[in-house]
Design a protein around this motif. Structure first.
Motif, mmCIF file in Angstrom:
data_model
loop_
_atom_site.group_PDB
_atom_site.id
_atom_site.type_symbol
_atom_site.label_atom_id
_atom_site.label_comp_id
_atom_site.label_asym_id
_atom_site.label_seq_id
_atom_site.Cartn_x
_atom_site.Cartn_y
_atom_site.Cartn_z
ATOM 1 N N TYR A 36 7.802 -5.541 -11.133
ATOM 2 C CA TYR A 36 7.213 -6.878 -11.031
ATOM 3 C C TYR A 36 8.142 -7.864 -10.332
ATOM 4 O O TYR A 36 7.698 -8.858 -9.781
ATOM 5 N N SER A 37 9.446 -7.644 -10.373
ATOM 6 C CA SER A 37 10.401 -8.588 -9.793
ATOM 7 C C SER A 37 10.419 -8.462 -8.276
ATOM 8 O O SER A 37 10.513 -7.363 -7.727
ATOM 9 N N ILE A 38 10.326 -9.617 -7.596
ATOM 10 C CA ILE A 38 10.295 -9.615 -6.133
ATOM 11 C C ILE A 38 11.699 -9.369 -5.605
ATOM 12 O O ILE A 38 12.637 -10.077 -5.986
ATOM 13 N N PRO A 39 11.897 -8.399 -4.729
ATOM 14 C CA PRO A 39 13.224 -8.144 -4.146
ATOM 15 C C PRO A 39 13.743 -9.374 -3.403
ATOM 16 O O PRO A 39 12.973 -10.108 -2.777
ATOM 17 N N GLU A 47 0.812 -1.210 0.000
ATOM 18 C CA GLU A 47 0.000 0.000 0.000
ATOM 19 C C GLU A 47 0.844 1.259 0.000
ATOM 20 O O GLU A 47 0.324 2.354 -0.115
ATOM 21 N N MET A 48 2.158 1.125 0.171
ATOM 22 C CA MET A 48 2.957 2.327 0.306
ATOM 23 C C MET A 48 3.831 2.532 -0.914
ATOM 24 O O MET A 48 4.153 1.609 -1.646
ATOM 25 N N PRO A 96 12.684 2.548 -9.699
ATOM 26 C CA PRO A 96 12.206 3.873 -9.313
ATOM 27 C C PRO A 96 11.232 3.745 -8.150
ATOM 28 O O PRO A 96 10.896 2.649 -7.719
ATOM 29 N N THR A 97 10.791 4.876 -7.641
ATOM 30 C CA THR A 97 9.749 4.861 -6.620
ATOM 31 C C THR A 97 8.449 4.381 -7.263
ATOM 32 O O THR A 97 8.011 4.924 -8.268
ATOM 33 N N VAL A 98 7.843 3.319 -6.688
ATOM 34 C CA VAL A 98 6.710 2.684 -7.356
ATOM 35 C C VAL A 98 5.574 2.434 -6.378
ATOM 36 O O VAL A 98 5.752 2.397 -5.171
ATOM 37 N N ASP A 99 4.391 2.224 -6.949
ATOM 38 C CA ASP A 99 3.193 1.896 -6.193
ATOM 39 C C ASP A 99 2.902 0.413 -6.388
ATOM 40 O O ASP A 99 2.674 -0.039 -7.508
ATOM 41 N N LEU A 100 2.920 -0.371 -5.288
ATOM 42 C CA LEU A 100 2.725 -1.815 -5.369
ATOM 43 C C LEU A 100 1.289 -2.234 -5.089
ATOM 44 O O LEU A 100 1.029 -3.412 -4.862
ATOM 45 N N SER A 101 0.358 -1.318 -5.119
ATOM 46 C CA SER A 101 -1.020 -1.633 -4.739
ATOM 47 C C SER A 101 -1.723 -2.530 -5.753
ATOM 48 O O SER A 101 -2.791 -3.062 -5.466
ATOM 49 N N SER A 102 -1.163 -2.729 -6.951
ATOM 50 C CA SER A 102 -1.775 -3.613 -7.938
ATOM 51 C C SER A 102 -1.509 -5.088 -7.641
ATOM 52 O O SER A 102 -2.125 -5.964 -8.253
ATOM 53 N N PHE A 156 5.896 -10.592 -8.542
ATOM 54 C CA PHE A 156 4.741 -10.323 -7.699
ATOM 55 C C PHE A 156 3.476 -10.832 -8.395
ATOM 56 O O PHE A 156 3.351 -10.755 -9.618
ATOM 57 N N LEU A 157 2.537 -11.339 -7.595
ATOM 58 C CA LEU A 157 1.260 -11.832 -8.123
ATOM 59 C C LEU A 157 0.290 -10.661 -8.255
ATOM 60 O O LEU A 157 -0.062 -10.016 -7.260
#
Length: 298
Positions: A138-141, A57-58, A69-75, A204-205
């Motif tokens: 999309y790639s999981i850290p 959410e952040m 870059p700074t991204v939104d992971l809410s999807s 990420f799913l």
């Protein structure tokens, strides 16, 4: 040089031998402009330290060696998301397809009638991830790869699969993991996947692919046990099931549940009551028991 910032002159009083140092006007103006600019920076550009926000959410900068870059992971689904498991609501035998067999008490199989649903989902999954998964978000850290994490796996067959991280082997090298993945819609387990700091095959799913239940049941063969001369199931018993179910049509009959597993008969010939359960006993890979004697059976 100090003289770039200050003016120096002698104190004018007759009794004084001191010198006076004053900041130059252009330095004072520059300092004031810098302070005013900091005070007017929008709140959205200031760093947040709210540790109570959920990861998806952040807005955050992720770092594991891959530039992001700074991204939104809410999807994407949250890190604690779990797939909904498909439930069997009927005791009627159904045509099955086999996934993996870990042993006769841990078999992953599905109902053939759900294959069209799975195929439609897989087509949509390929289309979405082939178009967008090259985006670094999309790639999981590496540091977020943990057991039971739901994700999408890019396999060596060039296809994407919904997956669950089944196991992680500890490594001496902190920048390397060996993981075991479970493909939740096929029932297959993939062993010995090497993941390093810059790996990009775990994605990420996306929430669009989170609603379909997993298409495989976790089962155990009913009313059989490994021989009393053994302490566990033999690899031969596992291989016997894989070889037999890989070559023939079979039906699945669920007769109850036990410890989170469906108790099943695998019928090679339902009309003549010929089952893999009984074949294991006939071949000496198992002995016959009565599961109803166990208090966990429902």
């Amino acid at each position: 040089c100090v003289s770039d910032f200050v003016d120096s002159r002698r104190d004018g009083r007759a009794e004084s031998t001191d010198r006076l140092f004053l900041l130059k006007a252009n330095f004072v103006d520059a300092t004031k402009r810098e302070r005013d600019q900091q005070q007017t920076t929008p709140l959205s550009q200031q760093q947040t330290t709210n540790s109570e926000q959920k990861p998806n959410e952040m807005m955050t900068s992720l770092s594991n060696g891959i530039h992001r870059p700074t991204v939104d992971l809410s999807s994407f689904v949250s890190l604690d998301f779990q797939y909904r498991t498909i439930e069997c609501s009927s005791n009627e035998p159904f045509d099955g397809f086999l996934g993996d067999v870990e042993n006769p008490w841990n078999i992953h199989l599905g109902n053939a009638q759900f294959i069209p649903n799975r195929n439609r989902m897989m087509e949509q999954l390929q289309e979405h991830y082939q178009q967008l998964s090259d985006q670094s978000i999309y790639s999981i850290p590496f540091e977020q790869i943990v057991i039971h994490l739901c994700c999408v796996y890019y396999h060596t067959d060039k296809r994407y699969y919904r997956a669950l991280i089944y196991h992680i082997d500890p490594m001496i090298n902190p920048d390397l993991l060996i993981i075991k993945l479970y493909l939740v819609d096929f029932g297959y387990i993939i062993h010995n996947i090497f993941v390093h700091l810059n790996s990009t095959n775990l994605k990420f799913l996306h929430k669009n692919f989170s609603t379909l239940s997993t298409q495989v049941y976790d089962c155990r063969l009913a009313n059989v046990c490994y021989p009393t001369t053994l302490m566990q199931w033999s690899d031969d018993a596992k291989q016997f099931i894989l070889d037999l179910c890989g070559d023939i049509h079979f039906q699945v009959e669920i007769i109850g549940t036990m410890g989170g597993f469906y108790l099943i008969y695998l019928w090679t010939d339902y009309k003549n009551r010929q089952s893999i359960n009984s074949l294991l006993v006939q071949r000496g890979f198992a002995i016959e028991t009565n599961d109803r004697d166990d208090s966990e059976v429902k």
